[in-house]
Design a protein around this motif. Structure first.
Motif, PDB file in Angstrom:
ATOM      1  N   PHE A   8       0.905  -1.104   0.054  1.00 11.90           N
ATOM      2  CA  PHE A   8       0.314  -0.105  -0.103  1.00 11.90           C
ATOM      3  C   PHE A   8       0.869   1.307  -0.153  1.00 11.90           C
ATOM      4  O   PHE A   8       0.318   2.249   0.009  1.00 11.90           O
ATOM      5  CB  PHE A   8      -0.975   0.002   1.137  1.00 11.90           C
ATOM      6  N   LEU A  10       3.259   1.081  -2.393  1.00 10.58           N
ATOM      7  CA  LEU A  10       3.369   1.110  -3.731  1.00 10.58           C
ATOM      8  C   LEU A  10       2.406   2.069  -4.513  1.00 10.58           C
ATOM      9  O   LEU A  10       1.308   2.321  -3.873  1.00 10.58           O
ATOM     10  CB  LEU A  10       3.004  -0.274  -4.465  1.00 10.58           C
ATOM     11  N   SER A  11       2.835   2.392  -5.651  1.00 10.27           N
ATOM     12  CA  SER A  11       2.129   3.490  -6.444  1.00 10.27           C
ATOM     13  C   SER A  11       0.830   2.636  -6.815  1.00 10.27           C
ATOM     14  O   SER A  11       0.978   1.405  -6.946  1.00 10.27           O
ATOM     15  CB  SER A  11       2.755   3.923  -7.688  1.00 10.27           C
ATOM     16  N   MET A  38     -12.100   3.340  -0.947  1.00 14.36           N
ATOM     17  CA  MET A  38     -12.349   4.578  -1.768  1.00 14.36           C
ATOM     18  C   MET A  38     -13.688   4.820  -1.843  1.00 14.36           C
ATOM     19  O   MET A  38     -13.857   6.236  -1.863  1.00 14.36           O
ATOM     20  CB  MET A  38     -12.232   3.934  -3.299  1.00 14.36           C
ATOM     21  N   ALA A  41     -13.303   7.357   1.119  1.00 18.09           N
ATOM     22  CA  ALA A  41     -12.473   8.481   0.777  1.00 18.09           C
ATOM     23  C   ALA A  41     -13.514   9.615   0.082  1.00 18.09           C
ATOM     24  O   ALA A  41     -13.715  10.654   0.251  1.00 18.09           O
ATOM     25  CB  ALA A  41     -11.428   8.251  -0.204  1.00 18.09           C
TER      26      ALA A  41
ATOM     27  N   TYR B   7      -1.356  11.377  -9.988  1.00 19.13           N
ATOM     28  CA  TYR B   7      -2.214  10.685  -8.975  1.00 19.13           C
ATOM     29  C   TYR B   7      -1.998   9.203  -8.764  1.00 19.13           C
ATOM     30  O   TYR B   7      -2.293   8.504  -7.757  1.00 19.13           O
ATOM     31  CB  TYR B   7      -3.890  10.927  -9.374  1.00 19.13           C
ATOM     32  N   PHE B   8      -1.737   8.617  -9.940  1.00 23.36           N
ATOM     33  CA  PHE B   8      -1.536   7.279 -10.033  1.00 23.36           C
ATOM     34  C   PHE B   8      -0.115   6.776  -9.928  1.00 23.36           C
ATOM     35  O   PHE B   8       0.107   5.638  -9.779  1.00 23.36           O
ATOM     36  CB  PHE B   8      -2.273   6.636 -11.267  1.00 23.36           C
ATOM     37  N   ASN B   9       0.912   7.588  -9.747  1.00 18.88           N
ATOM     38  CA  ASN B   9       2.038   7.258  -9.271  1.00 18.88           C
ATOM     39  C   ASN B   9       2.010   7.431  -7.926  1.00 18.88           C
ATOM     40  O   ASN B   9       3.299   7.020  -7.265  1.00 18.88           O
ATOM     41  CB  ASN B   9       3.131   8.422  -9.775  1.00 18.88           C
ATOM     42  N   LEU B  10       1.108   8.041  -7.338  1.00 19.32           N
ATOM     43  CA  LEU B  10       1.169   8.172  -5.589  1.00 19.32           C
ATOM     44  C   LEU B  10       0.899   6.733  -5.075  1.00 19.32           C
ATOM     45  O   LEU B  10       0.337   5.848  -5.672  1.00 19.32           O
ATOM     46  CB  LEU B  10      -0.034   8.836  -5.311  1.00 19.32           C
ATOM     47  N   SER B  11       1.317   6.506  -3.960  1.00 19.89           N
ATOM     48  CA  SER B  11       1.278   5.370  -3.365  1.00 19.89           C
ATOM     49  C   SER B  11      -0.380   5.193  -3.200  1.00 19.89           C
ATOM     50  O   SER B  11      -1.130   6.257  -2.943  1.00 19.89           O
ATOM     51  CB  SER B  11       1.722   5.472  -1.543  1.00 19.89           C
ATOM     52  N   VAL B  12      -0.888   3.871  -3.039  1.00 23.51           N
ATOM     53  CA  VAL B  12      -2.209   3.606  -2.675  1.00 23.51           C
ATOM     54  C   VAL B  12      -2.745   4.402  -1.586  1.00 23.51           C
ATOM     55  O   VAL B  12      -3.749   5.206  -1.672  1.00 23.51           O
ATOM     56  CB  VAL B  12      -2.391   2.182  -2.463  1.00 23.51           C
ATOM     57  N   THR B  13      -2.002   4.474  -0.519  1.00 23.02           N
ATOM     58  CA  THR B  13      -2.460   5.383   0.586  1.00 23.02           C
ATOM     59  C   THR B  13      -2.423   6.840   0.362  1.00 23.02           C
ATOM     60  O   THR B  13      -3.357   7.545   0.697  1.00 23.02           O
ATOM     61  CB  THR B  13      -1.376   5.065   1.905  1.00 23.02           C
ATOM     62  N   PHE B  15      -2.860   8.176  -2.692  1.00 27.72           N
ATOM     63  CA  PHE B  15      -4.044   8.241  -3.555  1.00 27.72           C
ATOM     64  C   PHE B  15      -5.506   8.430  -2.865  1.00 27.72           C
ATOM     65  O   PHE B  15      -6.341   9.242  -3.192  1.00 27.72           O
ATOM     66  CB  PHE B  15      -3.947   7.074  -4.601  1.00 27.72           C
ATOM     67  N   LEU B  16      -5.573   7.425  -1.737  1.00 34.30           N
ATOM     68  CA  LEU B  16      -6.872   7.707  -1.092  1.00 34.30           C
ATOM     69  C   LEU B  16      -6.913   8.754  -0.344  1.00 34.30           C
ATOM     70  O   LEU B  16      -8.039   9.499  -0.294  1.00 34.30           O
ATOM     71  CB  LEU B  16      -6.957   6.434  -0.018  1.00 34.30           C
ATOM     72  N   LEU B  19      -7.916  11.319  -2.750  1.00 37.06           N
ATOM     73  CA  LEU B  19      -9.264  11.241  -3.336  1.00 37.06           C
ATOM     74  C   LEU B  19     -10.238  11.663  -2.235  1.00 37.06           C
ATOM     75  O   LEU B  19     -11.537  12.213  -2.405  1.00 37.06           O
ATOM     76  CB  LEU B  19      -9.706   9.487  -3.370  1.00 37.06           C
ATOM     77  N   SER B  20      -9.826  11.582  -0.794  1.00 36.81           N
ATOM     78  CA  SER B  20     -10.584  12.205   0.267  1.00 36.81           C
ATOM     79  C   SER B  20     -10.753  13.806   0.213  1.00 36.81           C
ATOM     80  O   SER B  20     -11.534  14.309   1.035  1.00 36.81           O
ATOM     81  CB  SER B  20     -10.503  11.466   1.557  1.00 36.81           C
ATOM     82  N   SER B  21      -9.743  14.171  -0.275  1.00 31.87           N
ATOM     83  CA  SER B  21      -9.444  15.883   0.002  1.00 31.87           C
ATOM     84  C   SER B  21     -10.676  16.594  -0.584  1.00 31.87           C
ATOM     85  O   SER B  21     -11.631  16.202  -1.570  1.00 31.87           O
ATOM     86  CB  SER B  21      -8.341  16.279  -0.741  1.00 31.87           C
ATOM     87  N   PRO B  26      -8.842  13.641  -7.919  1.00 29.29           N
ATOM     88  CA  PRO B  26      -9.620  12.687  -8.424  1.00 29.29           C
ATOM     89  C   PRO B  26     -10.956  12.536  -7.690  1.00 29.29           C
ATOM     90  O   PRO B  26     -11.058  12.751  -6.434  1.00 29.29           O
ATOM     91  CB  PRO B  26      -8.732  11.318  -8.290  1.00 29.29           C
ATOM     92  N   ALA B  31     -12.217   6.805  -9.262  1.00 25.08           N
ATOM     93  CA  ALA B  31     -12.700   5.584  -8.273  1.00 25.08           C
ATOM     94  C   ALA B  31     -13.247   4.443  -9.190  1.00 25.08           C
ATOM     95  O   ALA B  31     -12.729   3.084  -8.990  1.00 25.08           O
ATOM     96  CB  ALA B  31     -13.274   6.071  -6.924  1.00 25.08           C
TER      97      ALA B  31
END
Lengths: 190, 190
Positions: A8, A10-11, A38, A41, B7-13, B15-16, B19-21, B26, B31
């Motif tokens: 998590f 990881l990108s 998601m 979020a 955004y998709f180079n961000l870590s999963v964490t 990115f979430l 997404l919540s901001s 995104p 999503a």
């Protein structure tokens, strides 16, 4: 054992690659939790897009508490995703035990499968909370983001359905009849 | 404009978190595509867990072509996620245009909304393909991963439902009656 936390960090792109690889972890259980995360979020986003807007001032308390809860659910679901990887790795370790040298191999598999049911159960509980939050916010939050609220619900429902699949497949390897009975009763709620 | 690719180079964490901001991108459209991409990834995983296994040798061709298709669908859906961010940023830019100095503001909003319908439409098409792949693989791929095949379907269905929400909300800002009629006919399929 691989450290699950890394997945998590990881990108998003690399996480998806890892999910698609022949490694069974991360698998459907983690994907279920990420879908739910998601959803959480998006509830947070809708709250953030509503806070301080005059139109929704009368619902400010609901929006603030919903935001706090959604942020917590997001964290919980990320933890479910991590826990699922760890628990499933233990299941695989149990299956790999040598047949002859380990007379209690079946019991170890059974216990590992019972433990592997906990993360998807927690995913389900957290996703149910997301759906409640989203339902309560309809008409009381930024209407321009109403589609995001619908998406949040859809994703939380997908989290529940996917997690249920992971509960069911683990039940196949458990012989404890009382445990199975109790879980089947619980499954009837869905 | 922010570069959506990041955004998709961000870590999963992360990115979430993004997404919540309070930033609307995104959002639900991305999503939706990521949910679909997780579905595609799980189909690939099931194929990878089946390839070369004696039990499934008679289905080797199906498994190989399914794997290739699922990998392509994963890439397509990541692109849908990126495109959704870009298209929605353009919608917001159109809404921000000054009222007086831009007599054709409404037309610009309408065009931006029409463009913003394309990424979720593509998300839907790609998710439909994932469901077909998963359905065809049942009974012909690693049965230990059958729950992952179910999860793949659930996630692709969630991708479709969430993307539909994004098609519908954009239609609200479009006055072109012929266009609306055509899209409503298409929406009747779901």
């Amino acid at each position: 054992m691989e450290r699950s936390q890394d997945y998590f960090n990881l990108s998003v792109t690399d996480f998806l690659k890892k999910l698609s690889s022949e490694s069974p972890t991360p698998g459907g259980g983690s994907a279920a939790a990420v879908a739910g995360a998601m959803g959480a979020a998006l509830v947070s986003m809708v709250c953030n897009l509503s806070l301080g807007k005059e139109k929704y001032l009368e619902h400010e308390n609901l929006i603030k508490t919903s935001l706090e809860k959604a942020n917590l659910l997001l964290e919980n679901l990320l933890q479910c995703a991590r826990d699922d990887v760890n628990a499933y790795n233990e299941v695989m370790n149990a299956f790999k035990l040598p047949k002859d040298s380990t007379p209690d191999k079946n019991l170890k598999i059974e216990n590992a499968c019972k433990n592997a049911i906990i993360p998807p159960e927690n995913t389900i509980k957290n996703c149910e909370e997301i759906i409640k939050l989203a339902k309560n916010l309809f008409g009381k939050s930024n209407k321009n983001a109403s589609s995001d609220l619908n998406c949040a619900q859809v994703l939380a429902e997908a989290g529940i359905k996917s997690a249920l699949e992971n509960v069911k497949i683990n039940l196949n390897f458990i012989g404890d009849e009382n445990y199975i009975k109790q879980k089947n009763l619980w499954l009837e709620n869905f």
